[in-house]
Design a protein around this motif. Structure first.
Motif, short mmCIF file in Angstrom:
data_model
loop_
_atom_site.label_atom_id
_atom_site.label_comp_id
_atom_site.label_asym_id
_atom_site.label_seq_id
_atom_site.Cartn_x
_atom_site.Cartn_y
_atom_site.Cartn_z
N PRO A 57 0.83 -1.20 0.00
CA PRO A 57 0.00 0.00 0.00
C PRO A 57 0.87 1.26 0.00
N PRO A 58 0.39 2.35 -0.63
CA PRO A 58 1.23 3.54 -0.79
C PRO A 58 1.32 4.46 0.41
N GLY A 59 1.40 3.94 1.60
CA GLY A 59 1.57 4.78 2.78
C GLY A 59 0.25 5.36 3.25
N SER A 60 0.32 6.07 4.35
CA SER A 60 -0.87 6.63 4.96
C SER A 60 -0.85 8.15 4.86
N ALA A 61 -1.97 8.71 4.42
CA ALA A 61 -2.03 10.16 4.24
C ALA A 61 -2.46 10.89 5.49
N GLY A 62 -3.12 10.23 6.40
CA GLY A 62 -3.61 10.93 7.58
C GLY A 62 -4.57 12.04 7.16
N ALA A 63 -4.42 13.22 7.74
CA ALA A 63 -5.33 14.34 7.46
C ALA A 63 -4.81 15.24 6.34
N SER A 64 -3.70 14.89 5.72
CA SER A 64 -3.12 15.77 4.69
C SER A 64 -3.30 15.17 3.30
N ASP A 65 -2.78 15.87 2.32
CA ASP A 65 -2.81 15.39 0.94
C ASP A 65 -1.52 14.67 0.57
N PHE A 66 -0.69 14.37 1.56
CA PHE A 66 0.60 13.73 1.32
C PHE A 66 0.67 12.43 2.11
N ALA A 67 1.23 11.40 1.49
CA ALA A 67 1.38 10.10 2.14
C ALA A 67 2.86 9.78 2.26
N LEU A 68 3.30 9.45 3.46
CA LEU A 68 4.69 9.06 3.72
C LEU A 68 4.80 7.55 3.57
N ASP A 69 5.80 7.10 2.82
CA ASP A 69 5.94 5.69 2.46
C ASP A 69 7.41 5.31 2.54
N ARG A 70 7.75 4.35 3.41
CA ARG A 70 9.14 3.88 3.53
C ARG A 70 9.23 2.46 3.00
N ARG A 71 10.26 2.22 2.20
CA ARG A 71 10.50 0.89 1.62
C ARG A 71 11.95 0.49 1.83
N ILE A 72 12.17 -0.78 2.04
CA ILE A 72 13.52 -1.34 2.18
C ILE A 72 13.78 -2.26 0.99
N LEU A 73 14.91 -2.04 0.31
CA LEU A 73 15.34 -2.92 -0.78
C LEU A 73 16.60 -3.65 -0.32
N PRO A 74 16.52 -4.98 -0.12
CA PRO A 74 17.71 -5.73 0.29
C PRO A 74 18.70 -5.83 -0.88
N LEU A 75 19.97 -5.61 -0.59
CA LEU A 75 21.00 -5.62 -1.63
C LEU A 75 21.92 -6.84 -1.55
N GLY A 76 21.72 -7.71 -0.57
CA GLY A 76 22.63 -8.83 -0.34
C GLY A 76 22.82 -9.75 -1.53
N THR A 77 21.81 -9.93 -2.37
CA THR A 77 21.91 -10.84 -3.52
C THR A 77 22.07 -10.10 -4.84
N VAL A 78 22.17 -8.78 -4.79
CA VAL A 78 22.25 -7.98 -6.02
C VAL A 78 23.69 -7.96 -6.52
N PRO A 79 23.94 -8.40 -7.76
CA PRO A 79 25.30 -8.37 -8.30
C PRO A 79 25.77 -6.92 -8.50
N PRO A 80 27.07 -6.69 -8.44
CA PRO A 80 27.60 -5.35 -8.70
C PRO A 80 27.14 -4.86 -10.08
N GLY A 81 26.89 -3.56 -10.16
CA GLY A 81 26.47 -2.97 -11.43
C GLY A 81 25.73 -1.68 -11.22
N THR A 82 25.25 -1.11 -12.31
CA THR A 82 24.49 0.14 -12.29
C THR A 82 23.01 -0.20 -12.41
N TYR A 83 22.22 0.41 -11.54
CA TYR A 83 20.78 0.13 -11.47
C TYR A 83 20.01 1.43 -11.39
N LYS A 84 18.72 1.35 -11.75
CA LYS A 84 17.80 2.47 -11.60
C LYS A 84 16.79 2.14 -10.52
N ILE A 85 16.39 3.16 -9.76
CA ILE A 85 15.30 3.00 -8.82
C ILE A 85 14.04 3.49 -9.53
#
Length: 109
Positions: free
Chosen positions: A49-77
């Motif tokens: 889910p895209p985070g919680s907006a509460g009483a505002s028009d903005f939603a805060l959303d935190r995500r963790i991406l594990p990198l332990g199995t990611v091979p070295p290289g250039t990536y885009k988020i």
């Protein structure tokens, strides 16, 4: 708005997104964060889910991406929204179905 922080132990990225909500978001809407290679396929992802907006028009959303199995290289988020029932991505105002936030280099550990 967004911010990214790289952690070493365990190797991961913490991405903080602030979604601006211009209208109500259906309950079936999910957000995705993908770390994608040159072929634009995700090597790791964090969906939900895209985070919680509460009483505002903005939603805060935190995500963790594990990198332990990611091979070295250039990536885009990549980030975006999709309908979790159909799997269809929701278009951005630009017409694209994902926004590339930045590129990053994963180094050998």
């Amino acid at each position: 708005a967004w911010a990214v922080e790289e952690r070493q132990a365990p190797p991961e990225l913490e991405l903080t997104l602030v979604w601006r909500l211009e209208h109500s978001v259906p309950g079936s809407t999910s957000a995705f964060v993908h770390l994608a290679g040159a072929d634009m396929r995700p090597v790791v992802q964090a969906d939900g889910p895209p985070g919680s907006a509460g009483a505002s028009d903005f939603a805060l959303d935190r995500r963790i991406l594990p990198l332990g199995t990611v091979p070295p290289g250039t990536y885009k988020i990549l980030v975006g929204l999709y309908d979790s029932e159909s799997g269809a991505r929701l278009p951005l105002p630009s017409g694209q179905d994902a926004l590339a936030l930045t590129e990053l280099e994963v180094r050998p550990r």
